[in-house]
Design a protein around this motif. Structure first.
Motif, mmCIF file in Angstrom:
data_model
loop_
_atom_site.group_PDB
_atom_site.id
_atom_site.type_symbol
_atom_site.label_atom_id
_atom_site.label_comp_id
_atom_site.label_asym_id
_atom_site.label_seq_id
_atom_site.Cartn_x
_atom_site.Cartn_y
_atom_site.Cartn_z
ATOM 1 N N ALA A 88 -4.807 -9.923 9.163
ATOM 2 C CA ALA A 88 -5.296 -10.901 8.183
ATOM 3 C C ALA A 88 -4.511 -10.824 6.878
ATOM 4 O O ALA A 88 -4.373 -11.822 6.172
ATOM 5 C CB ALA A 88 -6.783 -10.682 7.915
ATOM 6 N N TRP A 89 -4.010 -9.636 6.547
ATOM 7 C CA TRP A 89 -3.260 -9.382 5.315
ATOM 8 C C TRP A 89 -1.931 -8.708 5.684
ATOM 9 O O TRP A 89 -1.768 -7.506 5.506
ATOM 10 C CB TRP A 89 -4.070 -8.484 4.376
ATOM 11 N N PRO A 90 -0.965 -9.470 6.221
ATOM 12 C CA PRO A 90 0.295 -8.861 6.654
ATOM 13 C C PRO A 90 1.037 -8.191 5.498
ATOM 14 O O PRO A 90 1.179 -8.770 4.421
ATOM 15 C CB PRO A 90 1.097 -10.047 7.193
ATOM 16 N N PRO A 91 1.510 -6.965 5.720
ATOM 17 C CA PRO A 91 2.267 -6.282 4.677
ATOM 18 C C PRO A 91 3.637 -6.930 4.479
ATOM 19 O O PRO A 91 4.208 -7.487 5.415
ATOM 20 C CB PRO A 91 2.414 -4.859 5.217
ATOM 21 N N LEU A 92 4.161 -6.840 3.250
ATOM 22 C CA LEU A 92 5.527 -7.280 2.978
ATOM 23 C C LEU A 92 6.430 -6.134 3.409
ATOM 24 O O LEU A 92 6.477 -5.085 2.757
ATOM 25 C CB LEU A 92 5.723 -7.601 1.494
ATOM 26 N N LEU A 93 7.124 -6.331 4.526
ATOM 27 C CA LEU A 93 8.007 -5.308 5.076
ATOM 28 C C LEU A 93 9.443 -5.599 4.673
ATOM 29 O O LEU A 93 9.808 -6.736 4.381
ATOM 30 C CB LEU A 93 7.882 -5.280 6.596
#
Length: 164
Positions: A88-93
């Protein structure tokens, strides 16, 4: 009444997470929503930029203008958002070091290692995330939401939460 509303919010979030997981291998077409995926490894360095967001002021975004958020359950340089939360809250990779965009303080930009080994971008010690409910650049639909045990906020250029 509050428990019913909380349960409904939780159920809706899990439903969204399930739907997103089933299509995480595809990337939206240009102009049809953000092109991030919580399961994809990055192929290039991430860029953190800034954008004026009306009543929220100057906030952090990626190089495509997608809003970035912090999670109050995180600790300095440590993400506490995994599994359904990270859907739901994808990390900034990022691959390698993150790149500095306009209005970003290079001294505040860094990375941290996620539990699965991926490199997540941080700003002023805050791991950065997208919100799956933002379907196009510039949206701030995740601002102030209370999900997965804590609140979510956009960040200003100093890396502090912005309260609306």
């Amino acid at each position: 009444m509050k428990r019913t509303a909380a349960a409904a919010t939780c159920a809706a979030t899990l439903l969204l997470a399930t739907a997103l997981t089933s299509c995480s291998d595809s990337t939206p077409e240009e102009g049809h929503g953000p092109s991030y995926s919580s399961s994809a490894s990055p192929s290039a360095p991430a860029t953190v930029d800034t954008k004026s967001s009306g009543k929220l002021g100057e906030i952090l975004v990626d190089d495509k203008g997608n809003t970035l958020y912090l999670f109050l359950a995180d600790t300095k340089n440590k993400s506490n958002c995994t599994d359904a939360c990270a859907t739901a809250w994808p990390p900034l990779l990022t691959k390698g070091n993150a790149e500095v965009g306009k209005g970003v303080d290079k001294k505040l930009l860094d990375t941290t290692k996620r539990p699965n080994g991926d490199k997540q971008v941080t700003y002023n010690g805050n791991p950065l995330y997208y919100y799956a409910g933002d379907t196009k650049p510039g949206q701030t639909n995740g601002q102030g939401l209370d999900q997965f045990g804590a609140q979510w906020f956009v960040l200003n250029t100093k890396g502090d939460k912005v309260e609306s």
